[in-house]
Scaffold this motif. Structure first.
Motif, PDB file in Angstrom:
ATOM      1  N   GLY A 291       0.928  -1.306  -0.009  1.00 20.28           N
ATOM      2  CA  GLY A 291      -0.044  -0.054  -0.041  1.00 20.28           C
ATOM      3  C   GLY A 291       0.858   1.344   0.093  1.00 20.28           C
ATOM      4  N   TYR A 292       0.311   2.428   0.343  1.00 24.28           N
ATOM      5  CA  TYR A 292       0.911   3.679   0.280  1.00 24.28           C
ATOM      6  C   TYR A 292       0.414   4.332   1.441  1.00 24.28           C
ATOM      7  CZ  TYR A 292       0.768   2.779  -4.798  1.00 24.28           C
ATOM      8  OH  TYR A 292       0.730   2.362  -5.947  1.00 24.28           O
ATOM      9  N   GLY A 293       1.844   4.876   2.386  1.00 24.03           N
ATOM     10  CA  GLY A 293       1.437   5.310   3.674  1.00 24.03           C
ATOM     11  C   GLY A 293       2.780   5.260   4.312  1.00 24.03           C
ATOM     12  N   PHE A 294       2.347   5.575   5.672  1.00 25.65           N
ATOM     13  CA  PHE A 294       3.503   5.651   6.478  1.00 25.65           C
ATOM     14  C   PHE A 294       3.492   4.483   7.713  1.00 25.65           C
ATOM     15  CE2 PHE A 294       3.057   9.587   4.441  1.00 25.65           C
ATOM     16  CZ  PHE A 294       4.381  10.092   4.020  1.00 25.65           C
ATOM     17  N   ARG A 295       4.562   4.354   8.291  1.00 18.25           N
ATOM     18  CA  ARG A 295       4.640   3.409   9.832  1.00 18.25           C
ATOM     19  C   ARG A 295       4.900   4.464  10.487  1.00 18.25           C
ATOM     20  NH1 ARG A 295       8.369  -1.827  10.927  1.00 18.25           N
ATOM     21  NH2 ARG A 295       7.208  -2.259  12.949  1.00 18.25           N
ATOM     22  N   LEU A 296       4.173   4.577  11.912  1.00 12.45           N
ATOM     23  CA  LEU A 296       4.342   5.469  12.905  1.00 12.45           C
ATOM     24  C   LEU A 296       4.843   4.828  13.950  1.00 12.45           C
ATOM     25  CD1 LEU A 296       3.597   8.259  13.711  1.00 12.45           C
ATOM     26  CD2 LEU A 296       1.621   7.613  14.584  1.00 12.45           C
ATOM     27  N   LEU A 297       5.912   5.304  14.802  1.00 15.88           N
ATOM     28  CA  LEU A 297       6.806   4.714  15.958  1.00 15.88           C
ATOM     29  C   LEU A 297       6.550   5.573  16.972  1.00 15.88           C
ATOM     30  CD1 LEU A 297       9.984   3.068  14.208  1.00 15.88           C
ATOM     31  CD2 LEU A 297       7.765   1.989  14.660  1.00 15.88           C
ATOM     32  N   LEU A 298       6.126   5.312  18.058  1.00 14.21           N
ATOM     33  CA  LEU A 298       5.908   6.252  19.301  1.00 14.21           C
ATOM     34  C   LEU A 298       6.952   5.466  20.280  1.00 14.21           C
ATOM     35  CD1 LEU A 298       1.942   6.569  19.329  1.00 14.21           C
ATOM     36  CD2 LEU A 298       3.824   8.065  18.275  1.00 14.21           C
ATOM     37  N   HIS A 299       7.557   6.227  20.802  1.00 19.87           N
ATOM     38  CA  HIS A 299       8.701   5.770  21.796  1.00 19.87           C
ATOM     39  C   HIS A 299       9.151   6.695  22.782  1.00 19.87           C
ATOM     40  CE1 HIS A 299      11.835   7.359  19.336  1.00 19.87           C
ATOM     41  NE2 HIS A 299      11.082   7.213  18.084  1.00 19.87           N
ATOM     42  N   ASP A 300       9.824   6.579  23.755  1.00 20.27           N
ATOM     43  CA  ASP A 300      10.369   7.381  24.632  1.00 20.27           C
ATOM     44  C   ASP A 300      11.394   8.249  24.041  1.00 20.27           C
ATOM     45  OD1 ASP A 300      12.697   8.145  26.697  1.00 20.27           O
ATOM     46  OD2 ASP A 300      10.842   8.036  27.800  1.00 20.27           O
ATOM     47  N   ALA A 301      11.620   9.682  24.227  1.00 21.23           N
ATOM     48  CA  ALA A 301      12.308  10.594  23.476  1.00 21.23           C
ATOM     49  C   ALA A 301      13.874  10.086  23.546  1.00 21.23           C
ATOM     50  CB  ALA A 301      12.466  11.836  24.114  1.00 21.23           C
ATOM     51  N   TYR A 302      14.470   9.274  24.429  1.00 19.46           N
ATOM     52  CA  TYR A 302      15.761   8.847  24.460  1.00 19.46           C
ATOM     53  C   TYR A 302      15.922   7.368  24.106  1.00 19.46           C
ATOM     54  CZ  TYR A 302      16.250  13.276  27.461  1.00 19.46           C
ATOM     55  OH  TYR A 302      16.615  14.557  27.818  1.00 19.46           O
ATOM     56  N   ASN A 303      14.864   6.808  23.685  1.00 20.13           N
ATOM     57  CA  ASN A 303      15.232   5.358  23.153  1.00 20.13           C
ATOM     58  C   ASN A 303      15.275   5.300  21.802  1.00 20.13           C
ATOM     59  OD1 ASN A 303      14.889   4.416  25.919  1.00 20.13           O
ATOM     60  ND2 ASN A 303      12.763   3.823  25.597  1.00 20.13           N
ATOM     61  N   PHE A 304      16.132   4.463  21.291  1.00 19.59           N
ATOM     62  CA  PHE A 304      15.971   4.223  19.910  1.00 19.59           C
ATOM     63  C   PHE A 304      14.877   3.633  19.156  1.00 19.59           C
ATOM     64  CE2 PHE A 304      17.523   1.741  16.041  1.00 19.59           C
ATOM     65  CZ  PHE A 304      18.220   2.947  15.380  1.00 19.59           C
ATOM     66  N   GLU A 307      11.592  -2.192  17.126  1.00 17.47           N
ATOM     67  CA  GLU A 307      10.213  -2.959  17.215  1.00 17.47           C
ATOM     68  C   GLU A 307       9.621  -2.864  18.628  1.00 17.47           C
ATOM     69  OE1 GLU A 307       8.925  -4.348  14.623  1.00 17.47           O
ATOM     70  OE2 GLU A 307      10.600  -3.716  13.137  1.00 17.47           O
ATOM     71  N   ASN A 308      10.313  -2.221  19.651  1.00 18.14           N
ATOM     72  CA  ASN A 308       9.784  -2.269  20.988  1.00 18.14           C
ATOM     73  C   ASN A 308       8.885  -1.151  20.996  1.00 18.14           C
ATOM     74  OD1 ASN A 308      11.443  -4.094  22.846  1.00 18.14           O
ATOM     75  ND2 ASN A 308      12.990  -3.352  21.483  1.00 18.14           N
TER      76      ASN A 308
END
Length: 531
Positions: A291-304, A307-308
């Motif tokens: 498809g067409y779109g984006f993958r969004l990752l939400l994480h702590d500002a200091y974490n790389f 997949e977590n």
């Protein structure tokens, strides 16, 4: 008929009897001074035993401990006294066993995490980092432009350039022949390129993918909010990310970048981050998605971002609302003062990371996998930050990079064992201890069709039929806060032990002082009063 009340024990009467006995003994056996006939040791031991027995008898008759006075009472039978002696001994043994068990439990689980508040203000929790990765990893416009500019060695077909560009995707399952890698290496050397630089040149730009940005209800330049970073997903655009030692913001706006993560003082999408995304469908060249779109990752500002992270997918012609319910965990100063072997957790500044600013369990596990990849290939994968201490893998080691990329798909790095074996592991994998303090961002998303009338009066968005409108925000003003504390401090341990001893024997600090008094102070007082 009147009954006379009998006193079980009279301290003055006992002292008078002892003094009378001593006086009669001295009259019947006058003291003779014979320097050549010292006192026999057996006689001294017998006196000590009698003295100890007499004081213990007095202690049993006066103490408030349960059952002790029955042992020396003369108004009950001998069998009853033996019975109470057995009860007292069993009570003492039971108390000691329970105290030891309580102490063992406190040592086995030295820390405990409890809910401190379910109404913790969200403005005390940093806003999460928002990392946006395009499904398309290679810009078609950049690829075609580079195809015309790149030189091809003699005897090499130009069609190999397409395969070289696809090599930047780093497929997980497909290995590449050594002959093809040799050709790719010759092409890169002829054009003074590396695999890392080629990936950077082919990746879509953040400024092209992110058309408009609104932060806390104010229109803001997107290039001052988003920076491009290397991730396992390739080149991605991230907001509020402070995990790296350095940033990729333009130098002219570097002074505007805050030193700490952003925070918000409200809830609802007008108080968070709203971005208009352009998937650039016509620019698609290389992707793993259909498809067409984006993958969004939400994480702590200091974490790389890996997949977590909390992961969401947003697709074209949709408006997505991502609600975040943050949770915060902190540790008390008692935890910080504990020995590391007891608390089994680390604070952010207690261990230095290779390419990341602050320690966390996620960052430690990521760098552990990086070290495993270095041990496997002898170089660092191109999608990992490098401070110059490691050699970056070239195109000839692509197959090794692909093999090492599989390491990052395992939950416990290379521990590809059954659960029963993992449970028997005494230590944490790679020596990575959990976080003493952390923020967790639980999220929910709602998606609906994007209303195209939103762009009707915006001339710059006439061709916005494939756009994506994304809102990321805190869903409530309050959140849950957890506290990690020691299981038992000296006060709780004293209360626990005192409660067990008091329940079984009626023990208290005063009774302990009574025992010391009858063995030390009272003999001294009796000796002084006798003189």
């Amino acid at each position: 008929m009147a009954f006379k009340k009998r006193r079980i024990f009279d301290l003055h009467q006992v002292q008078a009897q002892q003094m009378a006995t001593a006086a009669s003994h001295s009259r019947s056996h006058p003291i003779q001074h014979h320097s050549h006939n010292p006192i026999r040791p057996q006689h001294g031991f017998r006196q000590i035993g009698e003295w100890f027995t007499e004081n213990m008898r007095n202690y049993c008759q006066t103490t408030s401990l349960h059952g002790f006075n029955y042992i020396t009472r003369q108004d009950i039978s001998r069998h009853e006294r033996w019975f109470w002696l057995l009860v007292v001994i069993l009570a003492i043994i039971t108390s000691i066993v329970l105290v030891v068990v309580s102490w063992y439990w406190s040592q086995e689980t030295p820390t405990v995490t409890v809910i401190e508040s379910s109404h913790f203000p969200t403005w005390n929790i940093p806003f999460p980092a928002v990392t946006i990765c395009n499904f398309n990893k290679i810009s078609k416009t950049k690829a075609l432009s580079l195809l015309d500019q790149m030189k091809v060695p003699v005897g090499v077909n130009r069609s190999e350039l397409h395969n070289l560009f696809n090599l930047t995707l780093l497929p997980v399952d497909t290995m590449i022949s050594n002959d093809s890698l040799q050709i790719y290496d010759r092409i890169l050397n002829l054009n003074n390129l590396t695999l890392t630089r080629l990936t950077q040149q082919l990746s879509p730009d953040c400024i092209d993918m992110i058309s408009s940005c609104i932060w806390k209800g104010i229109n803001t330049r997107c290039d001052s909010l988003f920076q491009r970073i290397d991730t396992m997903e390739g080149q991605c655009c991230t907001f509020n990310y402070f995990g790296g030692i350095s940033n990729n913001f333009p130098e002219k706006i570097a002074y505007q970048v805050p030193k700490r993560p952003y925070r918000v003082t409200g809830c609802g999408y007008p108080t968070g981050l709203s971005v208009l995304l352009n998937p650039m469908i016509s620019d698609y060249y290389g992707t793993f998605f259909s498809g067409y779109g984006f993958r969004l990752l939400l994480h702590d500002a200091y974490n790389f971002p890996d997949e977590n992270s909390e992961t969401k997918v947003v697709t074209t012609t949709r408006e997505s609302f991502v609600r975040i319910n943050p949770e915060s965990t902190y540790a008390t100063n008692d935890i910080r003062r504990m020995d590391l072997s007891l608390r089994n957790c680390l604070f952010g500044g207690e261990r230095t990371m290779h390419g990341l600013r602050r320690y966390s369990f996620i960052n430690c596990m990521f760098e552990c996998r990086v070290r495993m990849a270095v041990d496997l290939c002898g170089c660092l994968p191109p999608y990992v930050y490098n401070n110059g201490s490691y050699k970056v893998c070239g195109v000839l080691l692509t197959n090794c990079i692909i093999a090492s990329k599989r390491i990052f798909s395992h939950a416990l790095a290379n521990l590809n064992f059954s659960l029963s074996i993992v449970r028997e592991t005494d230590s944490f994998p790679c020596g990575c201890l959990p976080d003493c303090q952390s923020n967790h961002y639980v999220s929910e998303s709602t998606t609906g069709r994007l209303d195209m009338s939103y762009f009707a009066n915006r001339p710059s968005f006439n061709n916005a039929t494939d756009r994506i409108l994304l809102h990321v925000f805190f869903s409530d003003l309050m959140s849950t806060r957890y506290r990690t504390d020691i299981f038992q401090n000296w006060l709780s341990a004293l209360a626990s032990f005192g409660g067990l001893l008091g329940l079984i024997m009626g023990f208290s600090i005063v009774t302990a002082f009574e025992f010391v008094y009858f063995l030390t102070f009272r003999p001294v007082f009796n000796y002084i009063n006798r003189d």
